[in-house]
Every structure is written in C-alpha cells, then in structure tokens.
Design a protein around this motif. Structure first.
Motif, mmCIF file in Angstrom:
data_model
loop_
_atom_site.group_PDB
_atom_site.id
_atom_site.type_symbol
_atom_site.label_atom_id
_atom_site.label_comp_id
_atom_site.label_asym_id
_atom_site.label_seq_id
_atom_site.Cartn_x
_atom_site.Cartn_y
_atom_site.Cartn_z
ATOM 1 N N THR A 39 -9.918 -23.198 -4.375
ATOM 2 C CA THR A 39 -10.865 -24.270 -3.472
ATOM 3 C C THR A 39 -9.697 -25.020 -2.205
ATOM 4 O OG1 THR A 39 -11.429 -25.655 -4.954
ATOM 5 C CG2 THR A 39 -11.579 -27.394 -3.504
ATOM 6 N N ALA A 40 -10.307 -24.768 -1.152
ATOM 7 C CA ALA A 40 -9.591 -24.538 0.103
ATOM 8 C C ALA A 40 -8.959 -26.557 0.113
ATOM 9 C CB ALA A 40 -9.955 -24.067 1.623
ATOM 10 N N ASP A 41 -7.311 -27.095 -0.090
ATOM 11 C CA ASP A 41 -7.474 -28.101 -0.159
ATOM 12 C C ASP A 41 -6.102 -28.342 0.377
ATOM 13 O OD1 ASP A 41 -6.650 -27.146 -2.325
ATOM 14 O OD2 ASP A 41 -7.016 -28.938 -4.064
ATOM 15 N N ASN A 42 -5.518 -27.572 0.916
ATOM 16 C CA ASN A 42 -4.262 -27.813 0.862
ATOM 17 C C ASN A 42 -3.630 -26.992 2.542
ATOM 18 O OD1 ASN A 42 -2.910 -24.884 0.096
ATOM 19 N ND2 ASN A 42 -3.119 -25.870 -1.281
ATOM 20 N N ASP A 43 -2.853 -26.946 3.148
ATOM 21 C CA ASP A 43 -2.712 -26.225 4.316
ATOM 22 C C ASP A 43 -2.752 -24.913 4.181
ATOM 23 O OD1 ASP A 43 -2.853 -28.712 6.231
ATOM 24 O OD2 ASP A 43 -0.764 -28.421 6.389
ATOM 25 N N LEU A 44 -1.596 -24.539 3.072
ATOM 26 C CA LEU A 44 -1.517 -22.865 3.238
ATOM 27 C C LEU A 44 -3.160 -22.454 2.448
ATOM 28 C CD1 LEU A 44 0.285 -20.636 2.274
ATOM 29 C CD2 LEU A 44 0.514 -21.878 0.134
ATOM 30 N N MET A 45 -3.715 -22.952 2.485
ATOM 31 C CA MET A 45 -5.238 -22.595 1.608
ATOM 32 C C MET A 45 -6.363 -22.329 3.512
ATOM 33 S SD MET A 45 -6.151 -21.192 -0.485
ATOM 34 C CE MET A 45 -7.589 -21.200 -1.026
ATOM 35 N N TYR A 46 -5.845 -23.596 4.002
ATOM 36 C CA TYR A 46 -6.638 -23.244 5.308
ATOM 37 C C TYR A 46 -5.773 -22.568 6.535
ATOM 38 C CZ TYR A 46 -8.249 -28.499 4.190
ATOM 39 O OH TYR A 46 -9.225 -29.258 4.059
ATOM 40 N N PHE A 47 -4.698 -21.868 6.112
ATOM 41 C CA PHE A 47 -4.134 -21.006 6.841
ATOM 42 C C PHE A 47 -5.110 -19.183 6.270
ATOM 43 C CE2 PHE A 47 -0.467 -18.243 7.514
ATOM 44 C CZ PHE A 47 -1.226 -18.004 8.344
ATOM 45 N N ALA A 48 -4.583 -19.981 5.141
ATOM 46 C CA ALA A 48 -5.764 -18.690 3.925
ATOM 47 C C ALA A 48 -6.447 -17.581 4.764
ATOM 48 C CB ALA A 48 -5.294 -18.185 3.097
ATOM 49 N N THR A 49 -7.193 -19.078 5.051
ATOM 50 C CA THR A 49 -8.716 -19.123 5.816
ATOM 51 C C THR A 49 -9.065 -18.698 6.825
ATOM 52 O OG1 THR A 49 -10.021 -20.855 3.917
ATOM 53 C CG2 THR A 49 -10.947 -20.437 5.672
ATOM 54 N N VAL A 50 -8.626 -18.970 7.838
ATOM 55 C CA VAL A 50 -8.151 -19.127 8.889
ATOM 56 C C VAL A 50 -7.724 -17.226 9.286
ATOM 57 C CG1 VAL A 50 -7.119 -18.250 11.489
ATOM 58 C CG2 VAL A 50 -7.652 -20.640 10.340
ATOM 59 N N LEU A 51 -6.883 -16.286 8.198
ATOM 60 C CA LEU A 51 -6.662 -15.435 8.353
ATOM 61 C C LEU A 51 -7.860 -14.379 7.991
ATOM 62 C CD1 LEU A 51 -2.797 -15.480 6.655
ATOM 63 C CD2 LEU A 51 -3.823 -15.309 9.305
ATOM 64 N N ARG A 52 -8.327 -14.874 6.624
ATOM 65 C CA ARG A 52 -9.560 -14.274 6.028
ATOM 66 C C ARG A 52 -10.546 -14.049 7.448
ATOM 67 N NH1 ARG A 52 -14.780 -12.742 4.745
ATOM 68 N NH2 ARG A 52 -15.084 -12.175 3.317
ATOM 69 N N THR A 53 -10.428 -15.002 7.905
ATOM 70 C CA THR A 53 -11.695 -15.278 9.163
ATOM 71 C C THR A 53 -11.262 -13.987 10.164
ATOM 72 O OG1 THR A 53 -12.496 -17.319 8.693
ATOM 73 C CG2 THR A 53 -13.414 -16.387 10.577
ATOM 74 N N LEU A 54 -9.983 -14.244 10.217
ATOM 75 C CA LEU A 54 -9.487 -12.822 11.639
ATOM 76 C C LEU A 54 -9.530 -12.155 11.208
ATOM 77 C CD1 LEU A 54 -6.628 -14.866 12.697
ATOM 78 C CD2 LEU A 54 -9.342 -14.861 14.127
ATOM 79 N N PHE A 55 -9.261 -11.849 9.325
ATOM 80 C CA PHE A 55 -9.503 -10.212 8.748
ATOM 81 C C PHE A 55 -10.708 -9.251 8.804
ATOM 82 C CE2 PHE A 55 -5.327 -10.807 6.923
ATOM 83 C CZ PHE A 55 -4.982 -10.330 7.544
#
Length: 151
Positions: A39-55
């Motif tokens: 679950t994306a419920d913290n800043d680290l997961m939000y950052f990971a989601t941004v990276l995943r979107t870029l990749f």
C-alpha cells in the motif's frame, strides 16, 4: 565492424537505448520487490510510485526507437535475413529457459511442450517482446510503403 557504419552511427540512439534498458531493469526490479502488493501510505512509497511511473517509458521508448531506426527500410532482397540473429538468440534463450524451468519442476517437459514453448513464445518468460519485434520487423516495409504513398 565496418568503419563507415561506425562513423555514421548516431550516438543519441545508443544513449536512448541505454536509458530504455535501465528503465526495463528498473521496472523488473519493482516487480520482484513486492511493490505491487504494498500500500502506498508513506513518502517512500509515493517516491517509489513516481520512479515507477518514470520508468514505465521503457517499452514505448524501445518502440519509438525501433520505428525511427526502421523508417527507411524497404522490401528488398535480403531484408528478412536481418532478423536471423534475433531469432537465433531467442531460440537459444527459450531452450535455456525451458530446460531451467523443467529442472526446477515448474515445467513439464515433453517433445510437444518443448517445441510449443519455443514456437508459441511461452518458453521464455519475457519473449512477448521478441514476438512483437518479429511482427514489427515483418510489416515495417509495408508500413513504410503505405506511409510514403499517403497524400
């Protein structure tokens, strides 16, 4: 390597290919770390989601690059022999994957499943891209003829 070919090489295409390869590796990294089950419920997961979107540009980037590099291909003698190396590498990788999967028990190896695994592109886990590339390679000369004859 042919010196003339090397002098005419566009280094920007190689840089784009490197970026695309790194994006593919990154996408697969996310797949194998449990990212999609978290679950994306913290800043680290939000950052990971941004990276995943870029990749996620990896496959479209390879498609655009392939389109650019194949846009002047014409239907001529010897064109289809250019796919030979790709097919040979695919077959060798598919055979290795089938043997590995049969050794670890995740694949029932028979003569039929062996050949079907190669010819239906299920022997190697990510062979869908090779299947797509072969299809693109087969129709590119015809797409170029159509495009160049549009008004």
């Amino acid at each position: 390597m042919n010196l003339e070919k090397l002098q005419n090489r566009n280094p920007a295409m190689d840089i784009l290919r490197i970026v695309a390869v790194l994006c593919v590796i990154s996408i697969h990294f996310f797949y194998h770390t449990g990212y999609y089950n978290t679950t994306a419920d913290n800043d680290l997961m939000y950052f990971a989601t941004v990276l995943r979107t870029l990749f996620s540009v990896c496959v479209p980037l390879f498609m655009i690059l392939s389109g650019f590099l194949l846009c002047n291909k014409t239907l001529k003698k010897g064109y289809y022999s250019g796919i030979r190396k790709t097919i040979i590498v695919y077959i060798l990788v598919a055979i290795a994957c089938i043997i590995y999967k049969s050794c670890n028990g995740s694949y029932t190896l028979t003569t039929l499943t062996f050949f079907m695994g190669i010819f239906d592109f299920t022997g190697a886990n990510y062979s869908w891209y090779i299947e797509m590339y072969i299809g693109l390679f087969l129709i590119v000369p015809f797409l170029n003829i159509i495009y160049k004859n549009l008004d």
